[in-house]
Write a protein that holds these residues in place. Structure first.
Motif, PDB file in Angstrom:
ATOM      1  N   ARG A  48       0.838  -1.213   0.000  1.00 17.65           N
ATOM      2  CA  ARG A  48       0.000   0.000   0.000  1.00 17.65           C
ATOM      3  C   ARG A  48       0.865   1.253   0.000  1.00 17.65           C
ATOM      4  N   ALA A  49       1.941   1.242   0.777  1.00 21.92           N
ATOM      5  CA  ALA A  49       2.841   2.398   0.824  1.00 21.92           C
ATOM      6  C   ALA A  49       3.516   2.612  -0.535  1.00 21.92           C
ATOM      7  N   LEU A  50       3.993   1.532  -1.131  1.00 17.25           N
ATOM      8  CA  LEU A  50       4.621   1.616  -2.451  1.00 17.25           C
ATOM      9  C   LEU A  50       3.626   2.127  -3.487  1.00 17.25           C
ATOM     10  N   SER A  51       2.418   1.627  -3.421  1.00 16.31           N
ATOM     11  CA  SER A  51       1.375   2.065  -4.347  1.00 16.31           C
ATOM     12  C   SER A  51       1.089   3.555  -4.186  1.00 16.31           C
ATOM     13  N   ALA A  52       1.067   4.030  -2.943  1.00 11.32           N
ATOM     14  CA  ALA A  52       0.825   5.449  -2.688  1.00 11.32           C
ATOM     15  C   ALA A  52       1.973   6.308  -3.224  1.00 11.32           C
ATOM     16  N   VAL A  53       3.201   5.871  -3.015  1.00 12.73           N
ATOM     17  CA  VAL A  53       4.364   6.618  -3.499  1.00 12.73           C
ATOM     18  C   VAL A  53       4.366   6.672  -5.025  1.00 12.73           C
ATOM     19  N   VAL A  54       4.131   5.538  -5.664  1.00 11.08           N
ATOM     20  CA  VAL A  54       4.098   5.489  -7.129  1.00 11.08           C
ATOM     21  C   VAL A  54       2.943   6.338  -7.646  1.00 11.08           C
ATOM     22  N   GLY A  55       1.794   6.263  -6.999  1.00 14.97           N
ATOM     23  CA  GLY A  55       0.642   7.060  -7.400  1.00 14.97           C
ATOM     24  C   GLY A  55       0.913   8.551  -7.294  1.00 14.97           C
ATOM     25  N   LEU A  56       1.492   8.971  -6.176  1.00 13.13           N
ATOM     26  CA  LEU A  56       1.797  10.397  -5.995  1.00 13.13           C
ATOM     27  C   LEU A  56       2.838  10.879  -7.006  1.00 13.13           C
ATOM     28  N   ALA A  57       3.849  10.060  -7.258  1.00 13.96           N
ATOM     29  CA  ALA A  57       4.861  10.433  -8.253  1.00 13.96           C
ATOM     30  C   ALA A  57       4.227  10.528  -9.639  1.00 13.96           C
ATOM     31  N   SER A  58       3.355   9.591  -9.949  1.00 13.37           N
ATOM     32  CA  SER A  58       2.676   9.614 -11.251  1.00 13.37           C
ATOM     33  C   SER A  58       1.781  10.833 -11.390  1.00 13.37           C
ATOM     34  N   ILE A  59       1.045  11.153 -10.340  1.00 12.02           N
ATOM     35  CA  ILE A  59       0.178  12.338 -10.367  1.00 12.02           C
ATOM     36  C   ILE A  59       1.017  13.590 -10.579  1.00 12.02           C
ATOM     37  N   GLY A  60       2.134  13.680  -9.869  1.00 10.89           N
ATOM     38  CA  GLY A  60       3.018  14.838 -10.043  1.00 10.89           C
ATOM     39  C   GLY A  60       3.525  14.960 -11.467  1.00 10.89           C
TER      40      GLY A  60
END
Length: 161
Positions: free
Chosen positions: A81-93
């Motif tokens: 879940r943490a990895l998914s959140a980090v990847v998601g935030l980086a992708s959104i940015g």
């Protein structure tokens, strides 16, 4: 998410249908009638860009983007879940930056016109703005409300059975 997927898919299907019919007409006009239709190449290019960018929104809304789950299998659910959140935030940015840059490019090239139709280049750049921003919104919604998607998927499954 389902409504976004359906709307983007409908737009894509209609655009592909127009592209196929237009291309077939252009081939018939050029090779059978000997009268090429000059504007079809420009319209094809415009449609392709819009199809790809709106298709990106549909893919994200339906979780169909390519992913590589190289390390997900060895991580705990919490780390996943943490990895998914980090990847998601980086992708959104990255998507927001991409959208912003496409908007800036559209503003500087708005005066340029295509050779045959005289359409502003802004409309090509706007496809990137819409696609990147739309994909970022879908990703952000999924990060903010992961439980809402699970509930809507479960409700859709109950309706199908």
């Amino acid at each position: 998410m389902r409504l976004i997927f359906l709307a983007a898919s409908a737009f894509g299907a209609l655009s592909v249908a127009i592209l196929v019919v237009m291309t077939a007409a252009a081939v018939v006009a050029r090779y059978i009638l000997g009268m090429p239709i000059a504007w079809t190449e420009e319209v094809s290019g415009l449609l392709m860009i819009w199809i790809v960018m709106v298709g990106a929104i549909a893919c994200e809304a339906n979780r169909q983007h390519l992913t590589i789950d190289l390390i997900e299998g060895v991580l705990s659910p919490r780390l996943n879940r943490a990895l998914s959140a980090v990847v998601g935030l980086a992708s959104i940015g990255l998507l927001i930056f991409m959208s912003w840059q496409a908007w800036a490019l559209g503003q500087t090239t708005a005066f340029k016109k295509t050779q045959i139709l005289g359409v502003s280049w802004f409309w090509l750049d706007l496809a990137v703005v819409v696609g990147a921003a739309g994909t970022a919104v879908v990703m952000a919604w999924r990060l903010i409300r992961p439980d809402a998607e699970a509930r809507s998927d479960a409700a859709a499954d109950r309706l199908e059975h």
